[in-house]
Design an enzyme around this catalytic site. Structure first.
Site, PDB file in Angstrom:
ATOM      1  N   ASP A 109      17.980  20.851  27.137  1.00  9.43           N
ATOM      2  CA  ASP A 109      17.612  20.882  28.558  1.00  9.43           C
ATOM      3  C   ASP A 109      18.036  19.580  29.230  1.00  9.43           C
ATOM      4  O   ASP A 109      18.185  18.551  28.571  1.00  9.43           O
ATOM      5  CB  ASP A 109      16.089  20.976  28.725  1.00  9.43           C
ATOM      6  CG  ASP A 109      15.519  22.217  28.092  1.00  9.43           C
ATOM      7  OD1 ASP A 109      16.246  23.199  27.943  1.00  9.43           O
ATOM      8  OD2 ASP A 109      14.319  22.160  27.744  1.00  9.43           O
TER       9      ASP A 109
HETATM   10  N1  URA Z   1      13.573  23.204  23.164  1.00  5.45           N
HETATM   11  C1  URA Z   1      13.331  22.878  24.434  1.00  5.45           C
HETATM   12  O1  URA Z   1      12.320  23.247  24.995  1.00  5.45           O
HETATM   13  N2  URA Z   1      14.231  22.137  25.079  1.00  5.45           N
HETATM   14  C2  URA Z   1      15.350  21.680  24.501  1.00  5.45           C
HETATM   15  O2  URA Z   1      16.136  20.998  25.148  1.00  5.45           O
HETATM   16  C3  URA Z   1      15.588  22.023  23.168  1.00  5.45           C
HETATM   17  C4  URA Z   1      14.681  22.790  22.517  1.00  5.45           C
END
Ligand code: URA
Length: 235
Positions: A109
């Site tokens: 993310d």
């Molecule tokens: N899980 C998440 O919530 N975000 C990420 O970036 C990776 C795994």
């Protein structure tokens, strides 16, 4: 190898893909007679080549072979090749890697930091993001509340997200007040944040620290390095 029409391509495209320069730079380089193919100066970029025996100023030019690259992603960059409005992880790749045709393996993310891999090999890319492969990823999370035995048990049974999605069994290790390590082997959208939220443990900071046999090690935040062939084999 048999040279068929299928593995022939334009000389100018070959030179661009090999990182010699942009299309207009390659055009100038060809025009200046700096490129030879099998010992003959070629100025016409449309000539077809199989990539053998191409030299620039007398030095061999080749396509980048298999490459896998590790980034320690900082917050604030989206995992995408292009984005009209936001900064992408591609902007953090050093100059020499720009022509390698790298693609992120999976995604982090925008606000998640840590280990992000890239490759120029489509098969490897698909193998590594396949949930069937079960590549383990370890995340460090800071979160509201403190995880307890019931949360650990729920993770090991497989969390059901708030929208009803069933996750595979995962490992939750509380390591202090409001801090946990989470190990998952799939990559659903916002998975770790949503798993934690389903237990009332709202994540405020998330960092991926390990993927399969690979760890971030001492790679500084924002830095990028190419994996060795031993590390690629271990993947
Ligand atoms: N899980 C998440 O919530 N975000 C990420 O970036 C990776 C795994």
């Amino acid at each position: 190898m048999l040279k068929t029409e299928r593995n022939m391509e334009r000389l100018d495209k070959f030179l661009c893909d090999a990182g010699v320069g942009s299309r207009s730079q390659v055009k100038q380089i060809l025009k200046a007679g700096r490129v030879t193919v099998k010992g003959t100066v070629i100025r016409d970029g449309s000539v077809k080549t199989d990539g053998a025996d191409i030299c620039l100023d007398g030095d061999a030019v080749g396509k980048k072979g298999l490459a896998v690259v590790m980034m320690n992603k900082p917050a604030g960059y989206v995992t995408a090749r292009t984005d009209e409005r936001q900064k992408t992880v591609m902007e953090l790749l050093p100059e020499e890697m720009i022509s390698w045709d790298l693609h992120p393996i999976g995604r982090l993310d925008k606000e998640t930091e840590g280990l992000l891999l890239f490759t120029n090999d489509g098969d490897l890319l698909h193998r590594l993001i396949s949930p069937k492969k079960g590549v383990q990823k370890v995340y460090y999370a800071r979160h509201e509340g403190t995880a307890g035995d019931e949360d650990v048990a729920a993770f090991s049974q497989g969390i059901v997200l708030r929208d009803g999605t069933q996750c595979l069994p995962a490992m939750l290790q509380p390591i202090g007040e409001g801090e946990s390590l989470i190990t998952v082997c799939e990559g659903k959208y916002h998975q770790v944040r949503r798993m934690m939220a389903s237990r009332g443990l709202h994540v405020t900071y998330l960092e991926r620290r390990e993927e399969g046999a690979l760890t971030l090690g001492d790679l500084p935040r924002g830095a990028v390095r190419e994996l060795s062939s031993e590390e690629i084999l271990a993947l």
